[in-house]
Write a protein that holds these residues in place. Structure first.
Motif, mmCIF file in Angstrom:
data_model
loop_
_atom_site.group_PDB
_atom_site.id
_atom_site.type_symbol
_atom_site.label_atom_id
_atom_site.label_comp_id
_atom_site.label_asym_id
_atom_site.label_seq_id
_atom_site.Cartn_x
_atom_site.Cartn_y
_atom_site.Cartn_z
ATOM 1 N N ASN A 60 -26.512 28.887 -91.108
ATOM 2 C CA ASN A 60 -25.823 29.977 -90.423
ATOM 3 C C ASN A 60 -24.837 29.385 -89.429
ATOM 4 O OD1 ASN A 60 -27.375 29.375 -88.013
ATOM 5 N ND2 ASN A 60 -29.083 30.477 -88.968
ATOM 6 N N ALA A 61 -24.180 30.252 -88.683
ATOM 7 C CA ALA A 61 -23.141 29.776 -87.757
ATOM 8 C C ALA A 61 -23.711 28.823 -86.710
ATOM 9 C CB ALA A 61 -22.476 30.974 -87.081
ATOM 10 N N THR A 62 -24.919 29.119 -86.215
ATOM 11 C CA THR A 62 -25.520 28.278 -85.174
ATOM 12 C C THR A 62 -25.845 26.889 -85.699
ATOM 13 O OG1 THR A 62 -26.480 30.244 -84.139
ATOM 14 C CG2 THR A 62 -27.416 28.120 -83.526
ATOM 15 N N THR A 63 -26.549 26.832 -86.849
ATOM 16 C CA THR A 63 -26.932 25.523 -87.379
ATOM 17 C C THR A 63 -25.718 24.716 -87.839
ATOM 18 O OG1 THR A 63 -27.334 26.571 -89.533
ATOM 19 C CG2 THR A 63 -29.225 26.273 -88.089
ATOM 20 N N LEU A 64 -24.704 25.391 -88.382
ATOM 21 C CA LEU A 64 -23.495 24.670 -88.783
ATOM 22 C C LEU A 64 -22.804 24.042 -87.579
ATOM 23 C CD1 LEU A 64 -22.025 27.092 -91.477
ATOM 24 C CD2 LEU A 64 -22.897 24.785 -91.857
ATOM 25 N N THR A 65 -22.822 24.754 -86.453
ATOM 26 C CA THR A 65 -22.239 24.195 -85.226
ATOM 27 C C THR A 65 -23.040 22.996 -84.745
ATOM 28 O OG1 THR A 65 -21.470 26.409 -84.599
ATOM 29 C CG2 THR A 65 -21.522 24.742 -82.875
ATOM 30 N N LEU A 66 -24.377 23.119 -84.769
ATOM 31 C CA LEU A 66 -25.234 22.010 -84.351
ATOM 32 C C LEU A 66 -25.040 20.800 -85.257
ATOM 33 C CD1 LEU A 66 -28.575 23.871 -83.533
ATOM 34 C CD2 LEU A 66 -27.071 22.728 -81.906
ATOM 35 N N ILE A 67 -24.956 21.044 -86.564
ATOM 36 C CA ILE A 67 -24.769 19.937 -87.508
ATOM 37 C C ILE A 67 -23.421 19.267 -87.280
ATOM 38 C CG2 ILE A 67 -24.538 19.349 -89.953
ATOM 39 C CD1 ILE A 67 -26.411 21.797 -90.474
ATOM 40 N N GLY A 68 -22.383 20.081 -87.030
ATOM 41 C CA GLY A 68 -21.055 19.523 -86.759
ATOM 42 C C GLY A 68 -21.060 18.598 -85.556
ATOM 43 N N ASN A 103 -33.270 20.552 -97.059
ATOM 44 C CA ASN A 103 -34.250 21.327 -96.294
ATOM 45 C C ASN A 103 -33.937 22.807 -96.268
ATOM 46 O OD1 ASN A 103 -35.427 22.430 -93.589
ATOM 47 N ND2 ASN A 103 -36.542 20.531 -93.988
ATOM 48 N N SER A 104 -32.665 23.143 -96.156
ATOM 49 C CA SER A 104 -32.277 24.538 -95.927
ATOM 50 C C SER A 104 -31.869 25.282 -97.187
ATOM 51 C CB SER A 104 -31.122 24.583 -94.917
ATOM 52 O OG SER A 104 -30.010 23.845 -95.380
ATOM 53 N N GLY A 109 -31.589 32.189 -100.323
ATOM 54 C CA GLY A 109 -32.185 33.360 -100.954
ATOM 55 C C GLY A 109 -32.319 34.545 -100.036
ATOM 56 N N SER A 110 -32.415 34.327 -98.726
ATOM 57 C CA SER A 110 -32.604 35.426 -97.781
ATOM 58 C C SER A 110 -31.296 35.999 -97.263
ATOM 59 C CB SER A 110 -33.450 34.943 -96.593
ATOM 60 O OG SER A 110 -32.808 33.860 -95.942
ATOM 61 N N ILE A 121 -18.999 28.136 -98.097
ATOM 62 C CA ILE A 121 -17.633 27.621 -97.876
ATOM 63 C C ILE A 121 -17.585 26.775 -96.608
ATOM 64 C CG2 ILE A 121 -15.271 28.291 -97.319
ATOM 65 C CD1 ILE A 121 -15.645 30.702 -99.178
ATOM 66 N N ALA A 122 -18.199 27.291 -95.530
ATOM 67 C CA ALA A 122 -18.190 26.560 -94.257
ATOM 68 C C ALA A 122 -18.915 25.221 -94.390
ATOM 69 C CB ALA A 122 -18.841 27.412 -93.166
ATOM 70 N N PHE A 123 -20.059 25.234 -95.082
ATOM 71 C CA PHE A 123 -20.809 23.986 -95.246
ATOM 72 C C PHE A 123 -20.039 23.017 -96.143
ATOM 73 C CE2 PHE A 123 -24.230 21.108 -95.981
ATOM 74 C CZ PHE A 123 -25.112 21.306 -94.939
ATOM 75 N N GLY A 124 -19.378 23.545 -97.174
ATOM 76 C CA GLY A 124 -18.581 22.694 -98.044
ATOM 77 C C GLY A 124 -17.454 22.007 -97.297
ATOM 78 N N ILE A 125 -16.783 22.745 -96.423
ATOM 79 C CA ILE A 125 -15.703 22.155 -95.613
ATOM 80 C C ILE A 125 -16.251 21.036 -94.734
ATOM 81 C CG2 ILE A 125 -14.090 22.629 -93.735
ATOM 82 C CD1 ILE A 125 -13.746 25.449 -94.922
ATOM 83 N N LEU A 126 -17.439 21.272 -94.136
ATOM 84 C CA LEU A 126 -18.045 20.259 -93.280
ATOM 85 C C LEU A 126 -18.388 18.992 -94.068
ATOM 86 C CD1 LEU A 126 -19.307 19.446 -90.538
ATOM 87 C CD2 LEU A 126 -21.401 20.580 -91.269
ATOM 88 N N VAL A 127 -18.966 19.151 -95.241
ATOM 89 C CA VAL A 127 -19.372 17.996 -96.046
ATOM 90 C C VAL A 127 -18.153 17.233 -96.563
ATOM 91 C CG1 VAL A 127 -20.522 17.293 -98.191
ATOM 92 C CG2 VAL A 127 -21.597 18.994 -96.699
#
Length: 755
Positions: A60-68, A103-104, A109-110, A121-127
């Motif tokens: 989600n937006a929070t975890t993507l920010t933390l991962i970034g 892990n995620s 599914g939820s 899309i957001a995770f793909g851009i990050l990777v």
């Protein structure tokens, strides 16, 4: 000044001074990811969900920010990082991304379809950004060791990203299919439940919930994603990335002569060690979930253990590509091109692209199943050795177990729930395994609820007038009492109970033990009343009345006050019950009129909608009517002590609670269907928990519902009151004498039939 030194040159030290703090910031973000993944591990072990759903750590937006933030060191292109810890920290940041993806993955599914697309899309851009930055650093020499490890990790990242993207395509199709099957099995479960008339209501509900739990759990989108071929294969790949990091760290510390690091110190200084330690622990903890999914899958699919063959193992089921085929069959309605040749070109280009995607999806599934099959061949010998050890151990315990076995140790006969296991195409071999591994979940949550049974409510319900159809539902408010306004607001379940309890607290000469028991019973009852009203009663005109009941009960429960009137002080002043009731009625009337005047002076006119009156007016109206009703009905006995009136009030409260709690069965049934597929497992689990808590209550109230009332009428207190006015007590189901009838007969002389 201004970043320059005395020579007028740029002062580099000023710019590198905050770098250790940035390292701490990266370590803090990594720690947040670690805590969330550790919470998922604890949740999985606690609930014995060894496929480890993503309850706390999801995309989600929070975890993507933390991962970034956490991968900051891997994307740092120009900061010198010469030491061993610096280079390892760059590698650990890259491995952390692989761990996060593995892990995620079940969390997809939820999500709703649009949410899946945006997060993917957001995770793909990050990777992709991370891979490009690592390639640049490998080319420029910023990363000068662990060259092979970084190449492998980038390849793993790319494979996991493809797996995640193409796995997300199956979610809408699988949800649609499972939702359809759930509705069909739900109707089957209802029919089977209607045929069982020889069991008590709690037993029937428990068996029904076992079926619903099996359906809800096996159709849970996270569980479906977690047991899929791509997700289990991602666990093996994630484990491989962790092993690469472990190999690099062991070689660095145990074989330091095999590496040549540069001299000097990084601008991040000591903070890179903190980042490395935090991310290494995060990778280790985060690998538990993916590795467990992978191991469970190969554990069951090992031929000699699951009694299956590998025939058709590489078959690609229809649901993997169905979404892409549906997209291919849809016209390009969103493109407004006038030229026919351009429209044709766009259509053919779209089809070629989707054909490519279908081919990639097919390859993705085959690769995932190949990884699973290779894993089986590698691990099967270990699994068979474990089986041999278990059988050898059982031989020494067989005689003891045989001698100790008796009728009480025989396993209980369990329901055959195979037909309630919802599964996708190609998962037939998992049906037996899923049924065995989840059959006892209902008993677990039922017993947990039973340990927290509301004992005070059960004790209070024993005083209810069962044989008279909960007569107190009508007796608390008389039509002979004049109205304070032109119209009366509708009744709710909670407000009369709260008002009656307030009056009971104000009565003189009542023992503290009786007050405590009543307060505890009402406190437990109010929670169930609110739950029932919020779930069953969809009428908006009682929302404000519910808020009134909550506000009044807060004062009564915590401070023993009703709208700033000290109830305990009233009871200690030595007044008779009649004087106290008259005082409460006058106070309520005064509060109502003052509030009404205030509304008029402020030009707020809500007099045409009584349900929207201010909270004070609603509370005062309820207190006035109930106090006047008690004065009218018990006039000849109010000059005595308050004990007999307290007993009569207790019976009324018990009747209202009992009539309301007859709706628990409907609430439990509706929770199994009235929820989305993403929330259904939690909803059914909560229903089982409530059933465990209320088993005795349901058995007490079993067969007490008037046969002339349908489920919609049972949920409304006004419908109960209307039935009492229209029908005689003989219309209500009679029962044999019980403790409740005996208790209520003590105060029977207080009741006068209200025409």
């Amino acid at each position: 000044m201004g970043g320059c030194n005395v020579d007028g040159n740029l002062n580099q030290e000023n710019f590198s001074a905050p770098m250790p703090w940035i390292g701490i910031y990266v370590a803090a973000a990594s720690l947040a990811c670690l805590i969330a993944m550790a919470a998922d591990v604890v949740h999985g072990f606690r609930h014995w969900k060894l496929w480890f759903p993503s309850q706390f750590f999801s995309i989600n937006a929070t975890t993507l920010t933390l991962i970034g933030v956490a991968v900051k060191l891997s994307v740092d292109l120009n900061t010198a990082m010469p030491s061993r810890q610096d280079q390892l920290a760059k590698l650990s940041s890259s491995v952390l991304i692989c761990t996060v993806m593995g892990n995620s993955m079940p969390s997809l599914g939820s999500m709703e379809n649009k949410e899946i697309m945006m997060n993917i899309i957001a995770f793909g851009i990050l990777v992709i950004t991370l891979i490009v930055n690592i390639c640049i650093q490998l080319a420029t020499g910023a990363i000068f060791v662990f060259f092979k490890e970084h190449v492998f990790i980038m390849f793993i990242m790319l494979v996991l990203l493809i797996m995640m993207n193409f796995s997300a395509l199956t979610i809408p199709v699988s949800k649609r299919y499972l939702e359809h099957n759930y509705n069909k099995r739900y109707q089957l479960a209802l029919k089977e439940g209607m045929n069982e008339t020889d069991k008590r209501v709690a037993s029937k509900l428990k068996e029904c919930l076992m079926k619903h739990w099996m359906m809800a759990h096996t159709s849970s989108p996270q569980f479906v994603m977690g047991r899929s071929a791509t997700c289990t294969a991602s666990g093996a790949i994630c484990l491989l990335s962790t092993m690469i990091l472990a190999e690099a760290m062991l070689r660095t510390y145990l074989m330091p002569w095999s590496f040549t690091f540069c001299g000097g110190e990084s601008d991040y200084k000591w903070s890179t060690t903190l980042v490395l330690a935090t991310q290494t622990i995060a990778v280790a903890v985060g690998t538990i979930g993916p590795a467990s999914r992978w191991f469970i899958s190969i554990n069951f699919r090992c031929a000699k253990r699951g009694n299956i063959t590998y025939k058709g193992e590489f078959r690609v089921e229809k649901y993997w590509t169905q979404r892409l085929i549906e997209l291919k069959e849809c016209p390009l309605s969103f493109i407004r091109i006038k030229n026919r040749h351009c429209r044709k070109l766009a259509h053919e280009t779209r089809n070629k692209f989707l054909d490519l995607c279908i081919g990639m999806q097919t390859g993705n599934v085959i690769m995932s199943k190949a990884i699973r099959l290779i894993s089986i061949f590698l691990v099967s010998r270990i699994l068979l050795c474990c089986d041999f050890c278990k059988q050898w151990k059982k031989k020494f315990k067989f005689n003891t177990v045989f001698n100790d076995s008796g009728p009480e140790s025989q396993p209980n006969q369990k329901l055959d729930l195979r037909c309630y296991v919802l599964h996708l195409e190609g998962e037939d071999a998992f049906v037996e395994h899923m049924m065995r591994s989840n059959c006892d979940a209902t008993d677990h949550w039922f017993q947990r609820g039973k340990k927290r049974e509301p004992k005070y409510i059960v004790k209070l319900l024993e005083k209810s007038t069962f044989s008279q159809g909960f007569k107190g539902v009508l007796d608390f408010d008389s039509e002979k009492v004049p109205c304070l306004d032109l119209e009366e607001p509708p009744n709710s379940w909670a407000l009369p109970v709260v008002t009656l309890t307030s009056i009971a607290l104000a009565l003189p000469n009542i023992s503290g033990c009786s007050i405590k028991e009543l307060m505890c019973g009402v406190h437990e009852g109010i929670m169930y009343i609110n739950y029932i009203e919020n779930f069953l009663d969809s009428k908006e005109d009682v929302t404000n009345i519910r808020k009134t009941a909550d506000m009044v009960w807060l004062g009564v429960d915590l401070y023993h006050t009703w709208l700033d009137v000290d109830l305990r002080k009233l009871s200690l002043h030595g007044k008779s019950s009649k004087e106290i009731l008259e005082g409460l009625a006058e106070t309520a009337k005064f509060i109502f009129e003052e509030s009404k005047k205030k509304q008029m002076t402020t030009n707020v006119c809500l007099r045409d909608t009584p349900s929207k009156w201010p909270v004070k007016e609603l509370a005062a109206n309820s207190m006035y009517r109930i106090s006047e009703t008690l004065l009218l009905n018990y006039e000849g006995s109010l000059n005595q002590t308050g004990e007999r009136l307290f007993e009569a009030l207790t019976v009324m409260i018990s009747d209202v609670l009992a009539a309301c709690l007859t709706n628990i069965k409907q609430v439990i049934k509706r929770k199994c269907l009235n929820s989305t597929i993403e929330e259904r497992e939690e909803s059914v689990r909560h229903a089982v928990y409530i059933l465990g808590k209320t088993e005795n209550i349901l058995n007490i109230l079993d067969q007490r519902i008037p046969p002339s009332m349908d489920p919609h009428q049972i949920s409304s207190i006004d419908e109960w009151r209307l039935l009492h006015k229209m029908e005689s007590p003989l219309a209500f189901p009679s029962s044999s004498p019980s403790e409740g009838d005996t208790a209520s007969s003590v105060s029977s002389d207080f009741y006068v039939t209200i025409e």
